[in-house]
Write an enzyme that holds these catalytic residues in place. Structure first.
Site, PDB file in Angstrom:
ATOM      1  N   ASP A 203       0.902  -1.011  -0.111  1.00 46.23           N
ATOM      2  CA  ASP A 203       0.122   0.016  -0.065  1.00 46.23           C
ATOM      3  C   ASP A 203       0.992   1.319  -0.074  1.00 46.23           C
ATOM      4  OD1 ASP A 203      -2.285   1.896   0.446  1.00 46.23           O
ATOM      5  OD2 ASP A 203      -3.382   0.199   1.414  1.00 46.23           O
ATOM      6  N   GLY A 229       4.588   1.526  -1.653  1.00 44.72           N
ATOM      7  CA  GLY A 229       4.432   1.622  -3.212  1.00 44.72           C
ATOM      8  C   GLY A 229       3.244   2.230  -3.750  1.00 44.72           C
ATOM      9  N   ASP A 230       2.944   2.551  -4.918  1.00 43.31           N
ATOM     10  CA  ASP A 230       2.041   3.105  -5.671  1.00 43.31           C
ATOM     11  C   ASP A 230       1.390   2.089  -6.458  1.00 43.31           C
ATOM     12  OD1 ASP A 230       0.127   4.199  -7.793  1.00 43.31           O
ATOM     13  OD2 ASP A 230       0.864   6.348  -6.889  1.00 43.31           O
ATOM     14  N   PHE A 231       0.306   1.477  -6.679  1.00 45.01           N
ATOM     15  CA  PHE A 231       0.004   0.178  -7.563  1.00 45.01           C
ATOM     16  C   PHE A 231      -0.242   0.578  -9.141  1.00 45.01           C
ATOM     17  CE2 PHE A 231      -4.006   0.349  -4.648  1.00 45.01           C
ATOM     18  CZ  PHE A 231      -4.759   0.759  -5.594  1.00 45.01           C
ATOM     19  N   HIS A 249     -12.966  -2.077  -7.125  1.00 44.40           N
ATOM     20  CA  HIS A 249     -14.297  -1.248  -7.680  1.00 44.40           C
ATOM     21  C   HIS A 249     -13.984   0.199  -7.314  1.00 44.40           C
ATOM     22  CE1 HIS A 249     -16.090  -0.951  -2.896  1.00 44.40           C
ATOM     23  NE2 HIS A 249     -14.986  -0.655  -3.072  1.00 44.40           N
TER      24      HIS A 249
END
Length: 340
Positions: A203, A229-231, A249
């Protein structure tokens, strides 16, 4: 003479009466106070600093709604938690689900007042309506608000994650990465239920200290780690199983497909991609909660939406996945699985 009645219509139309009564009881910590023992209406008013007019109507309404028990009648009647209330609504219970209700009270209840505007404009009705900033940027900028959100997600997800940890066949796998892992709850539940599994909770960096603390509290730091991290910007950590619990979603179709493609790239042959959501039934007739959650995504993000198992299979098949399954979990939620 028609035997039709408007009772169902009126119950739904005035449903916010019951909703706000429960949300206020959560806000006032009524169920937590009753965990110490039964109280009379006067004792409840004194304990929660309520006006005398609030009782006995407030606790009696909760009795009629099936949310409190009451022994006796009149001024000497004593109110107590139901078994469900004691388990799920006492803030000191490990099964507490009130976090999501606290967030509903503090945020969503007021945003839903603008549903009509959302339906007409397709635009979010949350904090971003006035600031113009993305929802997650606003949410994550205040540590207390961020932790409230994390706890809310933990409460609503606990039953689903626990069911997934027990129902999914992990025998062929050794590693799991939970993308958008928040407090590390899913990773911890899988590690606890499956001693051979090592898990990573992935995350944003400012979530990592919260997750690291929760993982340590669970005594699982040897097999569960939190990674920042940035997904969207970064590659996903490689793992045999990649999970996303109530993540897909949150995004529009283009970004959903980006995340699915990134999961495919991070998995080995035979690996599994799992999303845990209130999947809408394929005919879009039965899972009212899933459909209402999709409207909530409209209010929160505008172009985000919930989806069916068939939708998920179609997007994943286009990304290269070849085998699919849906595993029912708790209540209206399911795990949709795509195998590489």
């Amino acid at each position: 003479m028609s035997d039709l009645t408007p009772s169902h219509i009126l119950q739904i139309g005035m449903g916010f009466f019951a909703s706000k009564t429960l949300l206020s009881a959560i806000e006032l910590k009524l169920f937590t106070a009753l965990a110490r023992g039964p109280m009379t209406a006067a004792e409840i008013a004194g304990s929660l600093a309520l006006n005398a007019r609030a009782v006995p109507d407030f606790p009696d309404a909760l009795v009629a709604l099936g949310l409190l028990d009451r022994a006796g009648n009149g001024a000497d009647a004593r109110y107590a938690n139901t078994p469900e209330g004691a388990l799920f609504l006492d803030a000191n219970s490990p099964a507490y689900v009130g976090g999501i209700l606290e967030m509903a009270n503090a945020r969503l209840y007021r945003f839903w007042a603008d549903l009509t505007e959302a339906l007409q404009t397709g635009k979010p009705q949350n904090e971003t309506k006035h600031s113009g900033e993305p929802m997650f940027a606003k949410l994550y900028e205040v540590p207390e608000r961020l932790e409230q959100f994390m706890n809310a997600m933990s409460g609503i997800s606990a039953g689903n994650f626990r069911a997934f940890a027990q129902k999914f066949d992990f025998s062929a796998y050794r590693t799991l990465c939970d993308v958008g892992g928040a407090t590390g709850q899913l990773s911890c539940m899988v590690a606890a239920a499956q001693p051979h599994m090592s898990c990573t909770s992935f995350d944003l960096p400012n979530v990592v200290p919260i997750a690291t603390r929760k993982i340590a509290q669970a005594g699982l730091s040897d097999r569960v780690k939190a990674v920042g991290g940035d997904f969207f910007a970064d590659p996903l950590p490689r793992a045999d199983v990649i999970t996303m619990g109530m993540i897909l979603h949150d995004w529009n179709l283009e970004k959903k497909k980006q995340l699915i493609a990134k999961a495919y790239e991070a998995l080995p042959e035979g690996g599994a991609f799992v999303v845990i959501e209130a999947l809408i039934d394929d005919e879009r007739r039965k899972n009212a909660f899933g459909l209402l959650m999709s409207l909530n995504m409209l209010i929160e993000f505008g172009d985000a939406f919930d989806y069916t198992g068939a939708d998920f299979e179609g997007w994943c098949r286009a990304a290269g996945f070849r085998r699919f399954a849906v595993i029912p979990l708790a209540g209206p939620s399911s795990a949709a699985v795509a195998y590489k």
